[in-house]
Design a protein around this motif. Structure first.
Motif, mmCIF file in Angstrom:
data_model
loop_
_atom_site.group_PDB
_atom_site.id
_atom_site.type_symbol
_atom_site.label_atom_id
_atom_site.label_comp_id
_atom_site.label_asym_id
_atom_site.label_seq_id
_atom_site.Cartn_x
_atom_site.Cartn_y
_atom_site.Cartn_z
ATOM 1 N N GLU A 37 -32.069 -11.100 -34.239
ATOM 2 C CA GLU A 37 -32.062 -10.096 -35.413
ATOM 3 C C GLU A 37 -30.760 -9.518 -35.378
ATOM 4 O O GLU A 37 -30.197 -9.075 -33.971
ATOM 5 N N VAL A 38 -30.637 -8.161 -36.082
ATOM 6 C CA VAL A 38 -29.909 -7.431 -36.222
ATOM 7 C C VAL A 38 -30.151 -5.471 -35.977
ATOM 8 O O VAL A 38 -31.789 -5.550 -36.655
ATOM 9 N N LEU A 39 -30.654 -5.202 -34.988
ATOM 10 C CA LEU A 39 -31.065 -3.435 -34.911
ATOM 11 C C LEU A 39 -30.298 -2.599 -35.003
ATOM 12 O O LEU A 39 -29.040 -2.684 -34.544
ATOM 13 N N SER A 46 -29.901 5.977 -47.642
ATOM 14 C CA SER A 46 -31.150 6.643 -46.335
ATOM 15 C C SER A 46 -30.766 8.223 -46.579
ATOM 16 O O SER A 46 -29.676 8.175 -45.818
ATOM 17 N N PRO A 47 -31.012 9.086 -47.194
ATOM 18 C CA PRO A 47 -30.438 9.999 -47.182
ATOM 19 C C PRO A 47 -31.660 10.665 -45.799
ATOM 20 O O PRO A 47 -30.649 11.632 -45.347
ATOM 21 N N ASN A 48 -31.986 10.241 -44.828
ATOM 22 C CA ASN A 48 -32.624 10.790 -43.609
ATOM 23 C C ASN A 48 -32.199 9.975 -42.731
ATOM 24 O O ASN A 48 -32.528 9.932 -41.759
ATOM 25 N N ASN A 49 -30.664 8.909 -42.901
ATOM 26 C CA ASN A 49 -30.486 8.217 -41.699
ATOM 27 C C ASN A 49 -30.980 6.873 -41.015
ATOM 28 O O ASN A 49 -30.960 6.553 -39.802
ATOM 29 N N LYS A 50 -32.221 6.699 -41.498
ATOM 30 C CA LYS A 50 -33.296 5.473 -41.424
ATOM 31 C C LYS A 50 -32.333 4.235 -41.040
ATOM 32 O O LYS A 50 -31.203 3.963 -41.344
ATOM 33 N N ARG A 51 -32.729 3.776 -40.675
ATOM 34 C CA ARG A 51 -31.866 2.312 -39.917
ATOM 35 C C ARG A 51 -33.055 0.903 -40.301
ATOM 36 O O ARG A 51 -34.226 1.351 -40.133
ATOM 37 N N LEU A 52 -31.669 0.600 -40.298
ATOM 38 C CA LEU A 52 -32.930 -1.444 -40.674
ATOM 39 C C LEU A 52 -32.934 -2.141 -39.645
ATOM 40 O O LEU A 52 -31.338 -2.149 -38.783
ATOM 41 N N LYS A 53 -33.580 -3.294 -39.430
ATOM 42 C CA LYS A 53 -33.975 -3.795 -38.974
ATOM 43 C C LYS A 53 -33.263 -5.607 -39.738
ATOM 44 O O LYS A 53 -34.186 -5.281 -40.859
ATOM 45 N N LEU A 54 -32.744 -6.305 -39.521
ATOM 46 C CA LEU A 54 -32.129 -7.612 -40.480
ATOM 47 C C LEU A 54 -32.570 -8.768 -39.158
ATOM 48 O O LEU A 54 -31.867 -8.903 -38.348
ATOM 49 N N SER A 55 -33.674 -9.494 -40.215
ATOM 50 C CA SER A 55 -34.003 -10.772 -39.455
ATOM 51 C C SER A 55 -33.517 -11.615 -40.338
ATOM 52 O O SER A 55 -33.884 -12.681 -41.039
ATOM 53 N N THR A 81 -43.885 -5.662 -41.071
ATOM 54 C CA THR A 81 -43.447 -3.925 -41.814
ATOM 55 C C THR A 81 -43.532 -4.098 -43.421
ATOM 56 O O THR A 81 -43.163 -3.227 -43.691
ATOM 57 N N GLN A 82 -44.836 -4.834 -43.157
ATOM 58 C CA GLN A 82 -45.183 -4.894 -44.749
ATOM 59 C C GLN A 82 -46.034 -3.582 -44.863
ATOM 60 O O GLN A 82 -47.199 -4.028 -44.792
ATOM 61 N N THR A 83 -44.949 -1.732 -45.212
ATOM 62 C CA THR A 83 -46.070 -0.756 -45.587
ATOM 63 C C THR A 83 -46.547 -0.720 -46.412
ATOM 64 O O THR A 83 -48.001 -0.471 -46.683
ATOM 65 N N PHE A 84 -45.688 -0.342 -47.290
ATOM 66 C CA PHE A 84 -45.949 -0.265 -48.681
ATOM 67 C C PHE A 84 -46.272 -1.371 -49.410
ATOM 68 O O PHE A 84 -46.473 -0.931 -51.129
#
Length: 187
Positions: A37-39, A46-55, A81-84
């Motif tokens: 994983e890459v965290l 992303s306008p609010n600087n969200k961070r991505l987790k790449l698996s 991670t499947q929320t929406f």
């Protein structure tokens, strides 16, 4: 590391992405896959600087039997991670495609396996065709059996293109970022 055959170009690319992000892909026997994983990657757009987790994962099984490993890895690493979105919208399978010219990248969402046994196995294991694919062109065999063709070695040019630091890895990463951006916009 990939064996360098045409039908393992997806694994070669996964190795290249792991090298790009300095990620070790460790074998996880319960998942029948190598995973890392890459965290904290910046989320594109992303306008609010969200961070991505790449698996990143690659199966240990033969391509035609890769579905159960993909399903186990999905359940263990991504399902929460499947929320929406509906199931599997964050799954991206990278695989060889005889329908594209060598070194051509063709992302798509859903659809049939188009004769690809590995994709057919993933569809059966996940119970849906609704996941992203990045099809990597290997070209059509000039003549002869397809099964023999996909077991041929990648050319020196293809190996360089898809190896860590190669132009192909950057193009695949751009395709992944585009998928992530499109998904973020639809949330």
């Amino acid at each position: 590391m990939s064996n360098g055959f045409l039908n393992s170009v997806g694994q070669l690319i996964t190795d290249g992405l792991a090298a790009k992000f300095n990620v070790h892909l460790a074998y996880e026997p319960k998942l029948q896959s190598f995973h890392g994983e890459v965290l904290g990657l910046p989320m594109p757009g992303s306008p609010n600087n969200k961070r991505l987790k790449l698996s990143l994962a690659k199966t240990k099984n033969y391509m035609n039997l890769s579905g159960p490993s993909v399903q186990k890895t999905y359940e263990a690493k991504l399902r929460h991670t499947q929320t929406f979105h509906p199931r599997n919208r964050r799954v991206i399978i990278i695989h060889d495609s005889i329908d594209q010219a060598p070194m051509k990248i063709s992302p798509r969402f859903g659809g049939s396996a188009r004769g690809h046994n590995g994709v057919r196995s993933v569809i059966a294991a996940l119970g849906t065709q609704d996941f992203y694919r990045i099809r990597i062109g290997i070209g059509m065999p000039p003549r002869g059996a397809l099964e023999q063709y996909v077991l041929e070695k990648l050319s020196k040019e293809e190996l360089e293109y898809w190896s860590p630091g190669g132009e192909g890895i950057e193009r695949v990463w751009e395709a992944i970022l585009k998928i992530i951006e499109d998904e973020a916009e639809s949330e």
